[in-house]
Design an enzyme around this catalytic site. Structure first.
Site, PDB file in Angstrom:
ATOM      1  N   ARG A 110      -1.484  -3.626 -11.817  1.00  0.00           N
ATOM      2  CA  ARG A 110      -2.790  -3.954 -12.270  1.00  0.00           C
ATOM      3  C   ARG A 110      -3.184  -3.202 -13.312  1.00  0.00           C
ATOM      4  NH1 ARG A 110      -6.362  -3.265  -7.987  1.00  0.00           N
ATOM      5  NH2 ARG A 110      -5.392  -4.813  -7.100  1.00  0.00           N
ATOM      6  N   TYR A 111      -3.142  -2.107 -13.228  1.00  0.00           N
ATOM      7  CA  TYR A 111      -3.387  -1.202 -14.667  1.00  0.00           C
ATOM      8  C   TYR A 111      -2.297  -0.998 -15.468  1.00  0.00           C
ATOM      9  CZ  TYR A 111      -7.484   0.512 -11.753  1.00  0.00           C
ATOM     10  OH  TYR A 111      -8.426   0.608 -11.267  1.00  0.00           O
ATOM     11  N   ARG A 114      -0.084   2.310 -14.270  1.00  0.00           N
ATOM     12  CA  ARG A 114       0.189   2.763 -12.962  1.00  0.00           C
ATOM     13  C   ARG A 114       0.658   1.380 -12.079  1.00  0.00           C
ATOM     14  NH1 ARG A 114      -5.750   4.330 -13.025  1.00  0.00           N
ATOM     15  NH2 ARG A 114      -5.641   3.168 -15.113  1.00  0.00           N
ATOM     16  N   CYS A 123       3.014   1.713   9.855  1.00  0.00           N
ATOM     17  CA  CYS A 123       2.202   3.045   9.888  1.00  0.00           C
ATOM     18  C   CYS A 123       2.309   3.840  11.338  1.00  0.00           C
ATOM     19  CB  CYS A 123       0.771   2.631   9.679  1.00  0.00           C
ATOM     20  SG  CYS A 123       0.488   1.654   8.079  1.00  0.00           S
ATOM     21  N   CYS A 127      -4.937   1.616  11.663  1.00  0.00           N
ATOM     22  CA  CYS A 127      -6.462   1.977  11.412  1.00  0.00           C
ATOM     23  C   CYS A 127      -7.461   0.588  11.232  1.00  0.00           C
ATOM     24  CB  CYS A 127      -6.750   2.877  10.062  1.00  0.00           C
ATOM     25  SG  CYS A 127      -5.514   4.129   9.706  1.00  0.00           S
ATOM     26  N   CYS A 130      -8.401  -0.614   8.033  1.00  0.00           N
ATOM     27  CA  CYS A 130      -7.543  -0.845   6.817  1.00  0.00           C
ATOM     28  C   CYS A 130      -7.846  -2.280   6.063  1.00  0.00           C
ATOM     29  CB  CYS A 130      -6.099  -0.836   7.305  1.00  0.00           C
ATOM     30  SG  CYS A 130      -4.996  -1.348   6.349  1.00  0.00           S
ATOM     31  N   ARG A 132      -5.593  -3.498   4.160  1.00  0.00           N
ATOM     32  CA  ARG A 132      -4.453  -4.157   4.240  1.00  0.00           C
ATOM     33  C   ARG A 132      -3.967  -4.620   5.540  1.00  0.00           C
ATOM     34  NH1 ARG A 132      -1.748  -0.176   0.310  1.00  0.00           N
ATOM     35  NH2 ARG A 132      -2.736  -0.826  -1.429  1.00  0.00           N
ATOM     36  N   ASP A 295     -13.972  -2.483   0.791  1.00  0.00           N
ATOM     37  CA  ASP A 295     -13.972  -3.646  -0.062  1.00  0.00           C
ATOM     38  C   ASP A 295     -14.296  -5.072   0.892  1.00  0.00           C
ATOM     39  OD1 ASP A 295     -11.472  -4.372   1.207  1.00  0.00           O
ATOM     40  OD2 ASP A 295     -10.217  -3.075  -0.003  1.00  0.00           O
ATOM     41  N   ASP A 332     -13.906  -0.748  -5.742  1.00  0.00           N
ATOM     42  CA  ASP A 332     -12.602  -1.651  -6.109  1.00  0.00           C
ATOM     43  C   ASP A 332     -12.901  -2.976  -6.378  1.00  0.00           C
ATOM     44  OD1 ASP A 332     -10.004  -1.938  -7.007  1.00  0.00           O
ATOM     45  OD2 ASP A 332      -9.146  -0.683  -5.238  1.00  0.00           O
ATOM     46  N   LYS A 339     -10.893  -0.410 -10.256  1.00  0.00           N
ATOM     47  CA  LYS A 339     -11.971   0.548  -9.593  1.00  0.00           C
ATOM     48  C   LYS A 339     -12.999   0.776 -10.581  1.00  0.00           C
ATOM     49  CE  LYS A 339      -8.605   2.760  -6.379  1.00  0.00           C
ATOM     50  NZ  LYS A 339      -7.270   1.815  -6.783  1.00  0.00           N
TER      51      LYS A 339
HETATM   52  C1  LIG Z   1      -6.210   2.578  -7.098  1.00  0.00           C
HETATM   53  C2  LIG Z   1      -5.116   1.921  -7.584  1.00  0.00           C
HETATM   54  C3  LIG Z   1      -4.432   2.412  -8.521  1.00  0.00           C
HETATM   55  C4  LIG Z   1      -4.747   4.058  -8.799  1.00  0.00           C
HETATM   56  O1  LIG Z   1      -6.068   3.973  -9.167  1.00  0.00           O
HETATM   57  P1  LIG Z   1      -6.717   5.506  -9.993  1.00  0.00           P
HETATM   58  O2  LIG Z   1      -7.981   5.336 -10.356  1.00  0.00           O
HETATM   59  O3  LIG Z   1      -5.640   6.007 -10.951  1.00  0.00           O
HETATM   60  O4  LIG Z   1      -6.508   6.634  -8.713  1.00  0.00           O
HETATM   61  C5  LIG Z   1      -3.477   1.872  -9.121  1.00  0.00           C
HETATM   62  N1  LIG Z   1      -3.177   0.593  -8.766  1.00  0.00           N
HETATM   63  C6  LIG Z   1      -3.634  -0.293  -7.828  1.00  0.00           C
HETATM   64  C7  LIG Z   1      -3.286  -1.585  -7.819  1.00  0.00           C
HETATM   65  C8  LIG Z   1      -4.835   0.454  -6.957  1.00  0.00           C
HETATM   66  O5  LIG Z   1      -5.510  -0.346  -6.356  1.00  0.00           O
HETATM   67  S1  SF4 Z   2      -5.128   2.695   6.398  1.00  0.00           S
HETATM   68 FE1  SF4 Z   2      -3.974   0.861   6.636  1.00  0.00          FE
HETATM   69  S2  SF4 Z   2      -2.118   1.374   5.529  1.00  0.00           S
HETATM   70 FE2  SF4 Z   2      -3.184   3.401   5.728  1.00  0.00          FE
HETATM   71  S3  SF4 Z   2      -2.347   4.182   7.607  1.00  0.00           S
HETATM   72 FE3  SF4 Z   2      -4.186   3.093   8.076  1.00  0.00          FE
HETATM   73  S4  SF4 Z   2      -3.167   0.946   8.817  1.00  0.00           S
HETATM   74 FE4  SF4 Z   2      -1.703   1.922   7.684  1.00  0.00          FE
END
Ligand SMILES: *Cc1c(COP(=O)(O)O)cnc(C)c1O
Ligand code: SF4
Length: 373
Positions: A110-111, A114, A123, A127, A130, A132, A295, A332, A339
């Protein structure tokens, strides 16, 4: 505070062994009811949620639950709630558009500099909050070896990427050998300078930090590749002696540890809890990095709180405790907007010659504008 007695006969050599913890994760209604005694509404919630969102809890994490409190912050992070099945207006299936920004399966880019690598979908614990949760633990979307190779190949072909976040799922679900292979692959890519290992195992399965993992981290750190660990403590009661030892072990390998707390309604959405958490984290040599606003993922609406609440927590930290313990509060944005950081306003007004600030005590202080234009 009263804890489960289900594990009192377990030998310490088993309890302290992550493989035992992993093998004995609680996944069924009967096991869970037997270990902590569920309220009738919790039994109903378990039955109706289990097919939509995965359930697994380590005996260690289950042992932190206060049986005398149905609203125990540990309990609420681990035990399904019927509210997970509610969808709120504005919520999204994939709130951060992670799937849309996948140049290859298993990598969100995305960035510019990174990329986020989904190394596994498993996992230690699932959680309840979560983001995801739509896909963690789902074998159908799990990454195979081939996909990981393709993702690493994409990183190799993309010189702009200098920071790779190894995420999932929880990458500490992988073996030490497999992690070493991923670090080796990243180290062999000239333009990759940073690898971040994103894991909640320090919280849910701290036993996982065995000497083999420490060896891998120590051996993989180099002038060429700096490895950081990003973890996920949400409540001071998660900062146990076992977790403290795990953090010390990681830090001793030369790996800095940072914490990303999720702001969770009824769990940590007040100043006292976050102050206590961050004080404890600093003693464990963990730097509070982010407070993440929940989110728009489906199934976590009951945990979401207001932006004002988050800002008031930052305001309650700044000036009142060591600045090291004041994280950035970030939202986010949907659709992969990235973010943004929010800071409580400390500038009251500006006159021609002065700026008037409000300090942490609420006192207004006027500062003359003295600089060259
Ligand atoms: C959060 C995130 C990052 C890292 O963000 P930082 O602000 O550098 O910690 C990178 N890629 C994705 C897709 C993210 O969600
Ligand atoms: S927050 Fe989501 S991805 Fe992270 S440990 Fe918990 S269940 Fe797994």
């Amino acid at each position: 505070m009263r804890h489960t007695t289900a594990y009192t006969d377990i030998a310490p050599s088993d309890w302290d062994n992550w493989r035992w913890q992993q093998r004995n994760r609680v996944r069924t209604l009967d096991e869970l009811d037997g270990a902590i005694g569920l309220a009738p509404y919790e039994k109903n919630a378990f039955t109706s949620c289990k097919d939509r969102f995965k359930v697994a809890i380590t005996p260690y994490y289950l042992g932190l639950i206060d049986l005398d409190d149905l609203n125990c912050p540990i309990r609420k992070q681990a035990i399904p709630s019927a509210e997970e099945l509610l969808t709120w207006p504005g919520e999204l299936e994939d709130p951060l558009a992670e799937e849309k920004h996948m140049p290859v399966p298993g990598l969100t880019h995305r960035y510019p500099d990174r990329a986020l690598l989904y190394a596994t979908h498993n996992c230690a614990m699932y959680c309840r909050f979560c983001t995801r949760k739509r896909k963690v633990g789902n074998a159908a979307t799990a990454l195979g070896k081939v996909d990981l190779t393709a993702a690493l190949e994409h990183i190799r072909r993309t010189p702009a990427i200098r920071d790779v976040i190894i995420s999932g799922g929880d990458p500490l679900s992988l073996s030490n050998e497999r992690l070493a292979t991923i670090f080796d692959a990243l180290a062999s890519i000239e333009h990759v300078e940073i690898a971040r290992l994103g894991t909640r195992n320090l919280v849910t399965l701290p036993q996982r930090v065995d000497s083999g993992l420490a060896d891998v981290l120590r051996a993989s750190q180099s002038r060429h590749l700096a490895i950081w660990l990003m973890t996920h403590f949400n409540h001071p009661r998660e900062c146990t002696e076992t977790a403290h030892q795990a953090c010390e072990r990681i830090v001793a390998t030369g790996t800095p540890v940072q914490n990303q707390m999720v702001l969770l309604r009824g769990i940590n959405d007040n100043i006292e809890t976050v102050t206590e958490l961050n004080k404890r984290l600093l003693r464990m040599r963990v730097k509070p990095y982010y407070i993440l606003h929940a989110d728009l993922a489906q199934g976590i609406g009951h945990f979401r709180t207001s932006i004002e609440r988050g800002l008031s927590i930052i305001k309650g930290l700044r000036g009142h405790m060591s600045g090291l313990g004041v994280p950035q509060y970030v939202v986010d944005l949907p659709d992969g907007g990235g973010k943004v950081a929010l800071v409580p306003e400390s500038k009251v007004r500006t006159t021609e010659k002065h700026i008037i600030f409000r300090n942490y005590q609420g006192r207004e202080i006027s500062v003359p504008i003295v600089h060259q234009s």
